[in-house]
Scaffold this motif. Sequence first.
Motif, PDB file in Angstrom:
ATOM      1  N   ILE A  42      14.929 -66.909  17.571  1.00 57.04           N
ATOM      2  CA  ILE A  42      14.684 -65.524  17.152  1.00 57.04           C
ATOM      3  C   ILE A  42      13.266 -65.084  17.512  1.00 57.04           C
ATOM      4  N   GLU A  43      12.319 -66.024  17.406  1.00 53.08           N
ATOM      5  CA  GLU A  43      10.934 -65.690  17.759  1.00 53.08           C
ATOM      6  C   GLU A  43      10.839 -65.299  19.238  1.00 53.08           C
ATOM      7  N   ASN A  44      11.547 -66.039  20.064  1.00 55.31           N
ATOM      8  CA  ASN A  44      11.539 -65.726  21.502  1.00 55.31           C
ATOM      9  C   ASN A  44      12.139 -64.339  21.745  1.00 55.31           C
ATOM     10  N   LEU A  45      13.212 -64.081  21.016  1.00 57.16           N
ATOM     11  CA  LEU A  45      13.879 -62.779  21.140  1.00 57.16           C
ATOM     12  C   LEU A  45      12.923 -61.658  20.708  1.00 57.16           C
ATOM     13  N   ARG A  46      12.218 -61.922  19.611  1.00 57.79           N
ATOM     14  CA  ARG A  46      11.307 -60.908  19.076  1.00 57.79           C
ATOM     15  C   ARG A  46      10.178 -60.590  20.077  1.00 57.79           C
ATOM     16  N   LYS A  47       9.581 -61.661  20.640  1.00 60.64           N
ATOM     17  CA  LYS A  47       8.481 -61.461  21.588  1.00 60.64           C
ATOM     18  C   LYS A  47       8.928 -60.601  22.755  1.00 60.64           C
ATOM     19  N   ARG A  48      10.081 -60.910  23.264  1.00 58.63           N
ATOM     20  CA  ARG A  48      10.574 -60.197  24.439  1.00 58.63           C
ATOM     21  C   ARG A  48      10.948 -58.748  24.086  1.00 58.63           C
ATOM     22  N   PHE A  49      11.561 -58.591  22.921  1.00 56.52           N
ATOM     23  CA  PHE A  49      11.968 -57.249  22.492  1.00 56.52           C
ATOM     24  C   PHE A  49      10.733 -56.347  22.345  1.00 56.52           C
ATOM     25  N   LYS A  50       9.665 -56.933  21.798  1.00 57.33           N
ATOM     26  CA  LYS A  50       8.427 -56.179  21.616  1.00 57.33           C
ATOM     27  C   LYS A  50       7.889 -55.679  22.954  1.00 57.33           C
ATOM     28  N   GLU A  51       8.109 -56.452  23.982  1.00 59.92           N
ATOM     29  CA  GLU A  51       7.608 -56.077  25.315  1.00 59.92           C
ATOM     30  C   GLU A  51       8.666 -55.311  26.124  1.00 59.92           C
ATOM     31  N   ASN A  52       9.691 -54.834  25.424  1.00 58.79           N
ATOM     32  CA  ASN A  52      10.793 -54.112  26.096  1.00 58.79           C
ATOM     33  C   ASN A  52      11.566 -54.983  27.068  1.00 58.79           C
ATOM     34  N   LEU A  53      11.487 -56.292  26.901  1.00 60.31           N
ATOM     35  CA  LEU A  53      12.286 -57.193  27.742  1.00 60.31           C
ATOM     36  C   LEU A  53      13.563 -57.488  26.954  1.00 60.31           C
ATOM     37  N   ILE A  54      14.564 -56.660  27.167  1.00 62.68           N
ATOM     38  CA  ILE A  54      15.739 -56.753  26.295  1.00 62.68           C
ATOM     39  C   ILE A  54      16.728 -57.812  26.760  1.00 62.68           C
ATOM     40  N   TYR A  55      16.528 -58.337  27.966  1.00 64.30           N
ATOM     41  CA  TYR A  55      17.474 -59.316  28.489  1.00 64.30           C
ATOM     42  C   TYR A  55      16.861 -60.711  28.550  1.00 64.30           C
ATOM     43  N   THR A  56      17.624 -61.697  28.150  1.00 62.45           N
ATOM     44  CA  THR A  56      17.200 -63.104  28.221  1.00 62.45           C
ATOM     45  C   THR A  56      18.443 -63.933  28.558  1.00 62.45           C
ATOM     46  N   TYR A  57      18.242 -65.010  29.270  1.00 59.60           N
ATOM     47  CA  TYR A  57      19.386 -65.858  29.618  1.00 59.60           C
ATOM     48  C   TYR A  57      19.551 -67.031  28.668  1.00 59.60           C
ATOM     49  N   ILE A  58      20.800 -67.492  28.594  1.00 61.67           N
ATOM     50  CA  ILE A  58      21.056 -68.862  28.144  1.00 61.67           C
ATOM     51  C   ILE A  58      21.790 -69.451  29.332  1.00 61.67           C
ATOM     52  N   GLY A  59      21.075 -70.085  30.227  1.00 62.31           N
ATOM     53  CA  GLY A  59      21.688 -70.516  31.489  1.00 62.31           C
ATOM     54  C   GLY A  59      22.155 -69.284  32.240  1.00 62.31           C
ATOM     55  N   SER A  60      23.477 -69.174  32.407  1.00 64.61           N
ATOM     56  CA  SER A  60      23.977 -68.002  33.131  1.00 64.61           C
ATOM     57  C   SER A  60      24.516 -66.934  32.183  1.00 64.61           C
ATOM     58  N   VAL A  61      24.381 -67.170  30.882  1.00 62.18           N
ATOM     59  CA  VAL A  61      24.833 -66.170  29.894  1.00 62.18           C
ATOM     60  C   VAL A  61      23.684 -65.188  29.635  1.00 62.18           C
ATOM     61  N   LEU A  62      24.022 -63.910  29.596  1.00 61.05           N
ATOM     62  CA  LEU A  62      22.970 -62.920  29.353  1.00 61.05           C
ATOM     63  C   LEU A  62      22.999 -62.472  27.895  1.00 61.05           C
ATOM     64  N   VAL A  63      21.842 -62.595  27.229  1.00 62.42           N
ATOM     65  CA  VAL A  63      21.728 -62.064  25.864  1.00 62.42           C
ATOM     66  C   VAL A  63      21.007 -60.729  25.981  1.00 62.42           C
ATOM     67  N   SER A  64      21.606 -59.687  25.393  1.00 59.92           N
ATOM     68  CA  SER A  64      21.025 -58.353  25.544  1.00 59.92           C
ATOM     69  C   SER A  64      20.785 -57.755  24.161  1.00 59.92           C
ATOM     70  N   VAL A  65      19.572 -57.245  23.934  1.00 55.67           N
ATOM     71  CA  VAL A  65      19.283 -56.609  22.642  1.00 55.67           C
ATOM     72  C   VAL A  65      19.237 -55.101  22.862  1.00 55.67           C
ATOM     73  N   ASN A  66      19.991 -54.374  22.060  1.00 59.07           N
ATOM     74  CA  ASN A  66      20.040 -52.914  22.210  1.00 59.07           C
ATOM     75  C   ASN A  66      18.647 -52.322  21.946  1.00 59.07           C
ATOM     76  N   PRO A  67      18.055 -51.634  22.937  1.00 56.00           N
ATOM     77  CA  PRO A  67      16.692 -51.106  22.734  1.00 56.00           C
ATOM     78  C   PRO A  67      16.681 -49.803  21.933  1.00 56.00           C
ATOM     79  N   TYR A  68      17.839 -49.166  21.799  1.00 55.89           N
ATOM     80  CA  TYR A  68      17.936 -47.860  21.136  1.00 55.89           C
ATOM     81  C   TYR A  68      16.941 -46.867  21.694  1.00 55.89           C
TER      82      TYR A  68
END
Length: 857
Positions: A42-68
């Motif tokens: 979650i910390e990794n997700l938070r850091k990236r979300f703060k920087e508007n980096l809404i996409y992160t991988y888990i290998g080839s799976v894409l995790v996407s956070v809705n930026p609204y």
Amino acid sequence: MQEAPAIDGIRITMESALTARDRVGVQDFVLLENYTSEAAFIENLRKRFKENLIYTYIGSVLVSVNPYKELEIYSKQHMERYRGVSFYEVSPHIYAIADNSYRSLRTERKDQCILISGESGAGKTEASKKILQYYAVTCPASDQVETVKDRLLQSNPVLEAFGNAKTLRNDNSSRFGKYMDVQFDYKGAPVGGHILNYLLEKSRVVHQNHGERNFHIFYQLLEGGEEDLLRRLGLDRSAQNYQYLIKGQCARVSSINDKNEWKIVRKALSVINFNDDDVEELLSIVASVLHLGNVQFASDEQGNAQVTTENQIKYLARLLSVDSTVLRESLIHKKIIAKGEELNSPLNLEQAAYARDALAKAIYGRTFSWLVSKINKSLAYKGSDMYSLGNASVLGLLDIYGFEVFQHNSFEQFCINYCNEKLQQLFIELTLKSEQEEYESEGIAWEPVQYFNNKIICDLVEEKFKGIISILDEECLRPGEATDTTFLEKLEETVKNHPHFVTHKLGDQKTRKCLGRDEFRLLHYAGEVNYSVVGFLDKNNDLLFRNLKEIMCDSGNPIAHQCFDRSELTDKKRPETAATQFKNSLSKLMEILMSKEPSYVRCIKPNDAKQAVRFDEVLIRHQVKYLGLIENVRVRRAGFAYRRKYEIFLQRYKSLCPETWPNWDGRAMDGVAVLVKSLGYKPEEYKMGRTKIFIRFPKTLFATEDALEVRKQGIATFLQARWRGYHQRQKFLHMKHSAILIQSWWRGTVGRRKAAKRKWAVDVIRRLIKGFIYRNQPRCPENEYFLDYLRYSFLMNLHRNMPKSVLDKSWPVPPPSLQEASELLREMCMKNMVWKYCRRISPEWKQQVNRNKNSGA
Ligand SMILES: Nc1ncnc2c1ncn2[C@@H]1O[C@H](COP(=O)(O)OP(=O)(O)OP(=O)(O)O)[C@@H](O)[C@H]1O
């Protein structure tokens, strides 16, 4: 914001890799040191979300956070950046997933599917639209293909108008599951499509919770419909006048402009081949649902329901083209066929309201299915080129509801969560399978991964005779006697020993405290959910009284007529229940998905307030858990955190080893072996596969990445020096070449005195000059310098090689003086005439140069 100097990324900031990683996290969760920790995730997700980096991988799976909020990451330039580029060379993006699937489809000729999941409002529909847009822009085009692309895109607003609604969680929530196949021809152009729809939330037609709306189309029609149209449909503009639209008390929503949406939908309908008649018939049905909602009943002395709203019946009869008397009677009677005899039994108030609502739901639900099939007709491949069709590859997009856990969970949540169990099962199976296959094909020992196999829960729901759906269907077969409570009792009796099932009666004291007497609890792979059995039988039966079916079969509205088939009335076979229908359609869906190569997009909603920037940790933790993301990382990390093709690895890190830098001439695998040895990798830190290197720990990779950062400074200086040297040498070579050309020119021209040669020689010199003025800058220092040089060579050659007598004779006209020569040249430059003469190298001239070379001139 720039992406971190990531392991795979090509963008580099001036910060050190370490600082950047601290700030924006890692772009692949498998690179987290503590990869099993939810907090680290979650910390990794938070850091990236703060920087508007809404996409992160888990290998080839894409995790996407809705930026609204709108991010500048979906332009055509962005699409181009991801087009044809290796998945890991660019920062995570939905386009990377789209492109990767498309390329696999083209190169491996294997059908693909992209599975998008997440809870309501997490951004699934937006993700699927972005993928379609990507294909619309980047795939090859032709007139026919453009039509298909248009239809694929335009099917969205239509489906959204009829299948989406405002809910508490999402102002544009899809109330159905959608699987869309896009067919590509052998050239990679989209040539057709097909949509499958799942479980539309029909109950919304007649009831909405506070703060929610009915399906968008009703409000769009009232707000945007032309006066004339509304008059024909017997409607007025105010949503407040329609019972089916006032339950949620929020007809107007600030984020929705129904009037505009109406225009979009009308345009989209024409793109997907609806003519004016089709539209009129479709809207007549929409209007008839609204009128149906306004049909009211009063009780007579015997307690039987009587229709009190004649006006509505009149409109209904007209819109559905049915007989008004038959319709009125059908709404207040129930036809029973007993021993070959027909009996019309009167309904009481409650039953009549039930029959009315059931009819409204049936009309709307079936019309939605009809709409999908009509869209499918317009998307179907139309070409006559059988070769293309035969070679068509298919890419599927699944946008389906995620796990749902509310305060009160009913039949719909039961179906949705069952669907998620099935998808999770497929996901684990396919991910593990592909991991295992990769290890095996690379010749690396496969270390089995421990994971929770949720087959046991799927069986609990779907097993024949013993599963929950079977038991529910059995109870639905006993009308009269069976109730929701008897269903619960039967469940308790049949599956009481199942480890994933509990009820108030079966549970311990602690369980009883939080489980109602009318509830059962399932221990899903993602957590516990309590389901209230109230309404289960009713929803599963999805009953429409026979006389209402009959009147709809007689409807003169062509759409209604197609939706209610007469065979239903004569068919002795009991119609499939809603749960069984859903189970069967899911099983077909699983078959479809199993036959394709999957990619996954897991969407996360950052907060319930639909606000940008807000990162609600509790809500996110909940979703990370329900999407099974930690389990996903664990499976993906099965042994190794990182794997990459030797060529890619060597290309990236070759500068870290003197033996591989600047170029490695041997096999990439050998180069990597030399490289990792010089980097001091310990044997337990990595494995060499057939085509890839596997690195076990992220820290090994980070150390390499940090070393690369340091090295880059050195490389930059080196490259600058090399470039300067290269530039100087190019200049020198050019000069030398010019000298040779001039010499040969003079020899050819003066020696043979042929007019043709002279013309050719002039061409040569024009070519020469062009080389220096190609930027149309005749006065730049280089050109000036060259002109001087040319003049000098000209005269030198002239005077050194030719006796004056020959010289005089050799020129048809007197030879130019130094002054004339330089002016001639300058004039040529200034007018920039050389362009048109200098395109080709004269073959004659080439031969001449070679002859000169060979003779040592
Ligand atoms: N990538 C994005 N960029 C900007 N806004 C987004 C993005 N993804 C989602 N949103 C916003 O979030 C809203 C909800 O997204 P969407 O409708 O795709 O959710 P969903 O997961 O499909 O929900 P449901 O299951 O209810 O249909 C969108 O209307 C949009 O405002």
